[in-house]
Enzyme design. Structure first.
Site, PDB file in Angstrom:
ATOM      1  N   HIS A 121      -8.065  -7.624  -7.824  1.00  0.00           N
ATOM      2  CA  HIS A 121      -7.517  -7.764  -9.175  1.00  0.00           C
ATOM      3  C   HIS A 121      -6.995  -9.192  -9.279  1.00  0.00           C
ATOM      4  CE1 HIS A 121      -4.323  -7.283 -12.258  1.00  0.00           C
ATOM      5  NE2 HIS A 121      -5.034  -6.278 -12.698  1.00  0.00           N
ATOM      6  N   ASP A 198      -2.584  -4.859  -1.272  1.00  0.00           N
ATOM      7  CA  ASP A 198      -2.268  -4.465  -2.645  1.00  0.00           C
ATOM      8  C   ASP A 198      -2.615  -2.990  -2.794  1.00  0.00           C
ATOM      9  OD1 ASP A 198      -3.609  -5.534  -5.917  1.00  0.00           O
ATOM     10  OD2 ASP A 198      -2.428  -3.787  -5.297  1.00  0.00           O
ATOM     11  N   GLN A 201      -3.766   0.688  -6.537  1.00  0.00           N
ATOM     12  CA  GLN A 201      -4.727   1.755  -6.854  1.00  0.00           C
ATOM     13  C   GLN A 201      -4.835   2.802  -5.752  1.00  0.00           C
ATOM     14  OE1 GLN A 201      -6.215   2.256  -9.721  1.00  0.00           O
ATOM     15  NE2 GLN A 201      -5.594   0.376 -10.720  1.00  0.00           N
ATOM     16  N   LYS A 224       1.610   3.534 -11.568  1.00  0.00           N
ATOM     17  CA  LYS A 224       0.328   4.034 -11.074  1.00  0.00           C
ATOM     18  C   LYS A 224       0.467   5.428 -10.478  1.00  0.00           C
ATOM     19  CE  LYS A 224      -1.816   0.031 -11.636  1.00  0.00           C
ATOM     20  NZ  LYS A 224      -2.847  -0.213 -12.651  1.00  0.00           N
ATOM     21  N   CYS A 361      -9.667  -7.070 -15.135  1.00  0.00           N
ATOM     22  CA  CYS A 361      -8.974  -8.129 -14.383  1.00  0.00           C
ATOM     23  C   CYS A 361      -9.591  -8.282 -12.986  1.00  0.00           C
ATOM     24  CB  CYS A 361      -7.481  -7.842 -14.253  1.00  0.00           C
ATOM     25  SG  CYS A 361      -6.599  -7.946 -15.793  1.00  0.00           S
TER      26      CYS A 361
HETATM   27  C1  LIG Z   1      -5.497  -3.367  -7.755  1.00  0.00           C
HETATM   28  C2  LIG Z   1      -4.433  -3.820  -8.729  1.00  0.00           C
HETATM   29  N1  LIG Z   1      -3.555  -4.774  -8.346  1.00  0.00           N
HETATM   30  C3  LIG Z   1      -2.591  -5.211  -9.180  1.00  0.00           C
HETATM   31  C4  LIG Z   1      -2.476  -4.701 -10.459  1.00  0.00           C
HETATM   32  C5  LIG Z   1      -1.361  -5.207 -11.350  1.00  0.00           C
HETATM   33  O1  LIG Z   1      -0.378  -4.179 -11.442  1.00  0.00           O
HETATM   34  P1  LIG Z   1       0.872  -4.375 -12.449  1.00  0.00           P
HETATM   35  O2  LIG Z   1       0.241  -4.644 -13.778  1.00  0.00           O
HETATM   36  O3  LIG Z   1       1.617  -3.069 -12.384  1.00  0.00           O
HETATM   37  O4  LIG Z   1       1.647  -5.554 -11.915  1.00  0.00           O
HETATM   38  C6  LIG Z   1      -3.356  -3.716 -10.906  1.00  0.00           C
HETATM   39  C7  LIG Z   1      -3.231  -3.171 -12.304  1.00  0.00           C
HETATM   40  N2  LIG Z   1      -4.297  -2.330 -12.728  1.00  0.00           N
HETATM   41  C8  LIG Z   1      -4.922  -2.669 -13.949  1.00  0.00           C
HETATM   42  C9  LIG Z   1      -4.043  -2.489 -15.168  1.00  0.00           C
HETATM   43  O5  LIG Z   1      -4.928  -1.867 -16.157  1.00  0.00           O
HETATM   44  N3  LIG Z   1      -6.094  -1.411 -15.538  1.00  0.00           N
HETATM   45  C10 LIG Z   1      -6.117  -1.800 -14.217  1.00  0.00           C
HETATM   46  O6  LIG Z   1      -6.961  -1.492 -13.394  1.00  0.00           O
HETATM   47  C11 LIG Z   1      -4.349  -3.255 -10.028  1.00  0.00           C
HETATM   48  O7  LIG Z   1      -5.215  -2.287 -10.401  1.00  0.00           O
END
Ligand SMILES: Cc1ncc(COP(=O)(O)O)c(CN[C@@H]2CONC2=O)c1O
Length: 403
Positions: A121, A198, A201, A224, A361
């Site tokens: 991400h 990280d 997920q 999450k 992202c």
């Molecule tokens: C793997 C991963 N890392 C970091 C983040 C960032 O998390 P925060 O926004 O809570 O700081 C996300 C957010 N997931 C995104 C948000 O919307 N869809 C997604 O897959 C993520 O899926």
């Protein structure tokens, strides 16, 4: 005993209608829904013991402090951290990653190497690029394969004596790929490199054991895993958190302040400057209790059944391609041939089905597949096979309307 009806009754939002259709919420990868017990905890805090925490002389402040620190201990035990002060409560995964990235600015030098996976991400790519710009360190990338897995053979080749940091997600948000964390950590430690995982997920689906993984840093967000937005965690090994300088200056993170010199508080407060998301932290602890009351074995069983059924049914649709077919969590990222994912997602919304479309992202993954994005359906334990059927029929309808 896992009762889907009883569980769904815990989530008032699942009774919503969207465009006159019953909501089918399949965007759990973006944020999970919030059970009544967490909603009640938020109302209870603001109704009965809202007060600023730590050093308060009055009862309300003590009550709020006790609840906040109880939540920290719940989170410590959930992730099996050795000490509660190794759990830094942050505003979420992105904040947690930036605390670590900014901490290493003073610890890296020109020519040091950072390894990041191509499944990340943007929040686990951009902070490290910024770190390289500030330090002259070099970013190396673990490539991915067509099935959405990492090229671990190349990872092992990338590791060398100049490798200082390795970053990888436990689970890919765009594809659901579950990465071989033990192997990644073990190999990095042989070269003395630190590893940040990280877990954003991963935490809805599994209960990570940070000591068993021997990971140096582990980050995730409460939203999450049935918790509120605006709160998350940074786990770090005590000796590493002590090695990093504070991220923000202010109240809470100090021992003594004079204009000549300021001394900093110990863990965890060194990294918790200012008034934290008190209610969010308390509600995060309640969400941890809720997820454990369902049980991660039952969660995994339900989600794997939904993944298998959804994959089986979607694959019957001619012209539908699924991205990421390796060992993964309950995420199905797909496209309909010749149709932009955004258009598919818009039709699905009209039919009451909430999915996410776009690059998620994770633009490097989309670039690998040479696509603008995907339609991502992300299932969780409160979804049902009937909801999968609604999704599949909606995709068929979208294909008919958009072809
Ligand atoms: C793997 C991963 N890392 C970091 C983040 C960032 O998390 P925060 O926004 O809570 O700081 C996300 C957010 N997931 C995104 C948000 O919307 N869809 C997604 O897959 C993520 O899926």
């Amino acid at each position: 005993m896992f009762s889907i009806d009883k569980i769904r009754a815990d989530f008032p939002i699942l009774n919503r209608e969207i465009h006159g259709k019953k909501l089918v919420y399949l965007d759990n990868g973006a944020t999970s829904q919030t059970p009544q017990v967490v909603i009640d905890a938020i109302v209870d805090y603001y109704s009965n013991y809202n007060a600023n925490i730590h050093r308060g002389v009055h009862t309300l402040s003590q009550e709020a402090t006790d609840k906040y620190e109880e939540a920290r201990i719940k989170i410590q035990k959930h992730f099996n951290a050795k000490h509660s002060y190794e759990i830094i409560l942050t505003s979420g995964t992105t904040h947690s990653i930036n605390i670590v990235a900014s901490g290493f600015v003073s610890l890296l030098k020109e020519g040091d190497e950072i390894i990041v996976s191509s499944l990340e991400h943007h929040s686990n790519i951009v902070p490290w690029q910024m770190l390289c710009e500030k330090t002259g360190a070099v970013l190396k990338v673990i490539p991915m394969d067509e099935d959405g897995s990492l090229r671990m053979d190349i990872y092992h080749e990338l590791l060398n004596s100049k490798t200082k940091l390795v970053f990888c997600n436990h689970v890919s948000n765009a594809l659901g790929t579950i990465n071989p964390i033990e192997e990644i950590v073990h190999a990095a430690h042989k070269f003395g490199a630190y590893v940040l995982i990280d877990g954003a997920q991963a935490v809805p689906h599994i209960k990570p054991d940070v000591q068993d993984l021997d990971v140096d840093f582990y980050v995730a967000s409460a939203h999450k895993m049935c918790g509120p937005t605006g709160v998350g965690l940074l786990y770090g090994k005590e000796e590493l958190l002590n090695m990093l300088p504070p991220y923000q200056g202010g109240g809470e993170m100090i021992e003594t302040v004079t204009f000549e010199k300021t001394t900093y508080a110990g863990l965890p407060h060194k990294f918790e400057a200012g008034t934290p998301n008190i209610c969010g932290g308390i509600a995060f602890g309640v969400a941890v209790d809720y997820m454990n009351s369902i049980g991660f074995d039952a969660i995994t069983k339900q989600e794997n059944e939904l993944l298998a059924y959804g994959t089986q049914e979607l694959e019957k649709i001619e012209g539908l391609k699924i991205y990421g077919t390796t060992n993964k969590t309950s995420v199905i990222s797909f496209n309909l041939e010749g149709i932009h994912p955004y258009d598919v997602g818009s039709i699905l919304d009209k039919l009451g089905v909430a999915v996410r479309t776009g690059h998620h992202c994770a633009q490097p993954i989309m670039n690998f597949y040479c696509i603008p994005g995907t339609v991502r359906a992300s299932f969780t334990f409160y979804n049902t096979k009937e909801e999968v059927d609604v999704l599949v029929n909606a995709v068929k309808k979208a294909k008919m309307m958009l072809s």
